[in-house]
Scaffold this active site. Structure first.
Site, PDB file in Angstrom:
ATOM      1  N   TRP A 139       0.830  -1.212   0.000  1.00 56.31           N
ATOM      2  CA  TRP A 139       0.000   0.000   0.000  1.00 56.31           C
ATOM      3  C   TRP A 139       0.866   1.265   0.000  1.00 56.31           C
ATOM      4  O   TRP A 139       0.535   2.277  -0.606  1.00 56.31           O
ATOM      5  CB  TRP A 139      -0.914   0.023   1.240  1.00 56.31           C
TER       6      TRP A 139
ATOM      7  N   TRP B 225      -7.571   8.798   3.622  1.00 56.88           N
ATOM      8  CA  TRP B 225      -8.701   9.693   3.899  1.00 56.88           C
ATOM      9  C   TRP B 225      -9.663   9.720   2.721  1.00 56.88           C
ATOM     10  O   TRP B 225     -10.870   9.661   2.872  1.00 56.88           O
ATOM     11  CB  TRP B 225      -8.221  11.110   4.264  1.00 56.88           C
TER      12      TRP B 225
HETATM   13  P1  FAD Z   1       0.677  -3.013   9.809  1.00 58.00           P
HETATM   14  O1  FAD Z   1      -0.684  -3.604   9.673  1.00 58.00           O
HETATM   15  O2  FAD Z   1       1.668  -3.807  10.570  1.00 58.00           O
HETATM   16  O3  FAD Z   1       1.177  -2.738   8.325  1.00 58.00           O
HETATM   17  C1  FAD Z   1       2.565  -2.681   7.970  1.00 58.00           C
HETATM   18  C2  FAD Z   1       2.862  -1.430   7.198  1.00 58.00           C
HETATM   19  O4  FAD Z   1       2.155  -1.421   5.971  1.00 58.00           O
HETATM   20  C3  FAD Z   1       2.467  -0.151   7.905  1.00 58.00           C
HETATM   21  O5  FAD Z   1       3.436   0.223   8.851  1.00 58.00           O
HETATM   22  C4  FAD Z   1       2.349   0.823   6.748  1.00 58.00           C
HETATM   23  O6  FAD Z   1       3.612   1.306   6.346  1.00 58.00           O
HETATM   24  C5  FAD Z   1       1.805  -0.080   5.631  1.00 58.00           C
HETATM   25  N1  FAD Z   1       0.349   0.037   5.609  1.00 58.00           N
HETATM   26  C6  FAD Z   1      -0.560  -0.735   6.252  1.00 58.00           C
HETATM   27  N2  FAD Z   1      -1.813  -0.347   5.941  1.00 58.00           N
HETATM   28  C7  FAD Z   1      -1.699   0.691   5.098  1.00 58.00           C
HETATM   29  C8  FAD Z   1      -2.625   1.514   4.422  1.00 58.00           C
HETATM   30  N3  FAD Z   1      -3.951   1.353   4.535  1.00 58.00           N
HETATM   31  N4  FAD Z   1      -2.142   2.504   3.640  1.00 58.00           N
HETATM   32  C9  FAD Z   1      -0.818   2.703   3.490  1.00 58.00           C
HETATM   33  N5  FAD Z   1       0.108   1.951   4.098  1.00 58.00           N
HETATM   34  C10 FAD Z   1      -0.327   0.949   4.897  1.00 58.00           C
HETATM   35  N6  FAD Z   1      -0.444   5.047   7.501  1.00 58.00           N
HETATM   36  C11 FAD Z   1       0.697   5.759   7.568  1.00 58.00           C
HETATM   37  O7  FAD Z   1       1.783   5.180   7.541  1.00 58.00           O
HETATM   38  N7  FAD Z   1       0.672   7.120   7.639  1.00 58.00           N
HETATM   39  C12 FAD Z   1      -0.498   7.837   7.644  1.00 58.00           C
HETATM   40  O8  FAD Z   1      -0.472   9.063   7.690  1.00 58.00           O
HETATM   41  C13 FAD Z   1      -1.721   7.096   7.628  1.00 58.00           C
HETATM   42  N8  FAD Z   1      -2.910   7.745   7.686  1.00 58.00           N
HETATM   43  C14 FAD Z   1      -4.076   7.010   7.635  1.00 58.00           C
HETATM   44  C15 FAD Z   1      -5.304   7.676   7.641  1.00 58.00           C
HETATM   45  C16 FAD Z   1      -6.489   6.965   7.615  1.00 58.00           C
HETATM   46  C17 FAD Z   1      -7.827   7.684   7.598  1.00 58.00           C
HETATM   47  C18 FAD Z   1      -6.466   5.557   7.587  1.00 58.00           C
HETATM   48  C19 FAD Z   1      -7.741   4.747   7.546  1.00 58.00           C
HETATM   49  C20 FAD Z   1      -5.257   4.871   7.548  1.00 58.00           C
HETATM   50  C21 FAD Z   1      -4.046   5.583   7.558  1.00 58.00           C
HETATM   51  N9  FAD Z   1      -2.800   4.921   7.504  1.00 58.00           N
HETATM   52  C22 FAD Z   1      -1.644   5.661   7.540  1.00 58.00           C
HETATM   53  C23 FAD Z   1      -2.724   3.474   7.212  1.00 58.00           C
HETATM   54  C24 FAD Z   1      -2.671   2.521   8.412  1.00 58.00           C
HETATM   55  O9  FAD Z   1      -3.661   2.829   9.338  1.00 58.00           O
HETATM   56  C25 FAD Z   1      -1.326   2.521   9.122  1.00 58.00           C
HETATM   57  O10 FAD Z   1      -0.281   2.373   8.189  1.00 58.00           O
HETATM   58  C26 FAD Z   1      -1.247   1.350  10.110  1.00 58.00           C
HETATM   59  O11 FAD Z   1      -2.281   1.438  11.051  1.00 58.00           O
HETATM   60  C27 FAD Z   1       0.076   1.406  10.817  1.00 58.00           C
HETATM   61  O12 FAD Z   1       0.162   0.413  11.804  1.00 58.00           O
HETATM   62  P2  FAD Z   1       1.142  -0.824  11.639  1.00 58.00           P
HETATM   63  O13 FAD Z   1       2.501  -0.366  11.270  1.00 58.00           O
HETATM   64  O14 FAD Z   1       1.017  -1.650  12.872  1.00 58.00           O
HETATM   65  O15 FAD Z   1       0.493  -1.550  10.394  1.00 58.00           O
END
Ligand code: FAD
Length: 449
Positions: A263, A367
């Site tokens: 993503w 968003w």
């Molecule tokens: P994990 O589930 O462990 O995922 C591993 C990595 O994959 C994440 O660290 C991230 O780099 C990437 N990833 C996962 N889901 C997404 C996704 N939907 N979109 C893009 N990359 C993703 N993520 C951000 O890094 N920065 C933001 O500013 C951001 N804003 C968000 C705003 C909204 C409204 C929503 C719904 C999601 C947003 N996310 C954002 C995506 C996602 O919520 C976070 O990346 C995730 O919660 C991070 O937690 P994790 O590292 O434990 O995720």
């Protein structure tokens, strides 16, 4: 003659091709420029400034262990780098490629002096395109194409040592930048994080043990089922390729996790094709939608006082720790947009200021996905029901943790204490009813058509 190594959102020594190229060329002057001018209103937000302070400190230490150090300068990156090149007699600047529109402008302005390397993504973004060479608009097609390509390059080791210049140029003191909050200091809850390359590696190692359950656990806010790598990945303290390769085997968890990593690449492609995606609706027909302007409702959302426990828990987790669970990010964002009918850009900006992982592409694309205004998103009329989402994803313990007024509410009432007749006085009544909010949002969408 030394070479400059320009660090941006790639604050690491491992798998850092720009660093390796600079080391190969001889003496290296590593520099980080705090540039609050080029990004304009997308200057680094408050929570990230906290992170940056600690990450730069860790990077300087890691560089010193290799015989080098980090030079800190502040100002417009292009000017600062050109001046530093003149000062130390450098002809080349090595850096990793980034896709935020302000970086691309500066990269263009620096011209041939700048030598850009790929390494911040699974694949160079320009290489993953449709059959006709266009960027993908739909994530699932992007993922299919990426999966069909050769796997990402394997991560490279850090250099053994880094040659210092005969004379170091002057550096700002990190403390002078005042990146940490002072009054009020809202960062007490950030203690759970360890910014820097070592912290990133530890988070990844811990996740390797948990990845087999990722498929089911990742949607449950009460469980620590995700990697929490996002702030480390955003700041480039670990390369996405290192995260990709750390997970061996073919469990469903590994596949789903790699898909999430992709993503990040997809959103970089979106902002490359549409640089103003953080400000402009991906589907222009939504320009006509009449958003409500309500300071009262926006503040209630920001402070976690909407009367919807799952939304309030998420918004309070965000404020306290600089991070929010992905499922709850979606629910909270949807609530602001659809239930309160407040412009998605207001919420995007709040996340930008309060998330430690705030990322131009990831934030904007997500968003717009939730809003239904984006190129790859749900229909606007698909309105998430926060209370049933809370029940479905079993968020009871999560709510009790982040909304202490509800800690004694029994399971039967935790998702909707008002309806269950057990709302404590200290907890607000619902800011708007679900059905009423839904009808208002659908009517606004109809009017826009
Ligand atoms: P994990 O589930 O462990 O995922 C591993 C990595 O994959 C994440 O660290 C991230 O780099 C990437 N990833 C996962 N889901 C997404 C996704 N939907 N979109 C893009 N990359 C993703 N993520 C951000 O890094 N920065 C933001 O500013 C951001 N804003 C968000 C705003 C909204 C409204 C929503 C719904 C999601 C947003 N996310 C954002 C995506 C996602 O919520 C976070 O990346 C995730 O919660 C991070 O937690 P994790 O590292 O434990 O995720």
């Amino acid at each position: 003659m030394p070479t400059l190594l320009w660090f941006r959102q790639d604050l690491r020594l491992h798998d850092q091709p720009a660093l390796l190229a600079a080391v190969e060329a001889g003496e290296v002057v590593p520099v980080y420029v705090l540039d609050d001018e080029a990004p304009g209103e997308w200057r680094i937000g408050g929570a990230q400034r906290w992170w940056l302070h600690h990450s730069l400190k860790a990077l300087d230490k890691a560089l010193r262990d290799k015989g080098s150090r980090l030079i800190l300068r502040r100002g417009a990156s292009g000017d600062v780098l050109s001046a530093l090149c003149d000062e130390v007699g450098a002809e080349r600047i090595h850096a990793l490629r980034h896709y935020e529109p302000w970086w691309r402008k500066i990269e263009d302005a620096l011209g041939e002096r700048l030598c850009l390397h790929d390494g911040n993504h699974l694949k160079p973004i320009e290489d993953v395109t449709t059959g006709s060479g266009k960027p993908f608009k739909i994530f699932s097609s992007f993922w299919k194409a990426l999966s069909a390509m050769a796997p990402p390059d394997e991560p490279q080791d850090a250099p053994r040592s880094i040659k210092a210049p005969a004379k170091w140029p002057k550096s700002d003191e990190l403390a002078e930048w005042k990146l940490l909050p002072t009054k009020p200091d809202w960062s007490a809850g950030f203690i759970e994080w360890s910014p820097g390359e070592d912290g990133a590696r530890k988070a990844l190692d811990a996740f390797v043990e948990a990845v087999d359950d990722y498929d089911t656990a990742r949607n449950l806010p009460s469980v620590e089922g995700t990697s929490r790598l996002s702030p480390h990945l955003h700041h480039g303290e670990i390369s996405v390729r290192a995260a990709w390769y750390a997970l061996h085997g073919r469990s469903a968890g590994v596949q789903s996790f790699r898909r999430e990593l992709a993503w990040r690449d997809f959103t970089s492609g979106v902002i490359l094709a549409m640089p103003d995606y953080a400000d402009a609706n991906g589907r222009p027909k939504f320009d006509k939608l009449k958003w409500r302007r309500s300071k009262h409702d926006l503040t209630a959302w920001q402070k976690g006082q909407t009367g919807y426990p799952i939304v309030d828990a998420g918004m309070r987790q965000l404020w306290a720790t600089g991070w929010m669970h992905n499922r709850v990010r979606m629910i909270a964002a949807s609530f602001l947009i659809k239930h309160l009918l407040i412009d998605w850009r207001e919420g995007e900006r709040w996340y930008w200021d309060t998330l430690v992982d705030a990322d131009y592409g990831n934030n904007a694309v997500n968003w717009q996905w939730v809003a239904g205004t984006g190129i790859d998103s749900n229909m606007f009329s698909r309105i998430m029901a926060p209370l049933s989402q809370s029940e479905k994803f079993d968020a009871g313990d999560y709510i009790r943790r982040w909304v202490p007024e509800l800690k004694d509410v029994p399971d039967a009432g935790i998702h909707d204490p008002e309806e269950a007749g057990c709302r404590p006085d200290a907890y607000p009544a619902k800011i708007i009813g679900h059905r009423e909010a839904r009808e208002r949002a659908l009517a606004a969408a109809r009017d826009a058509r």
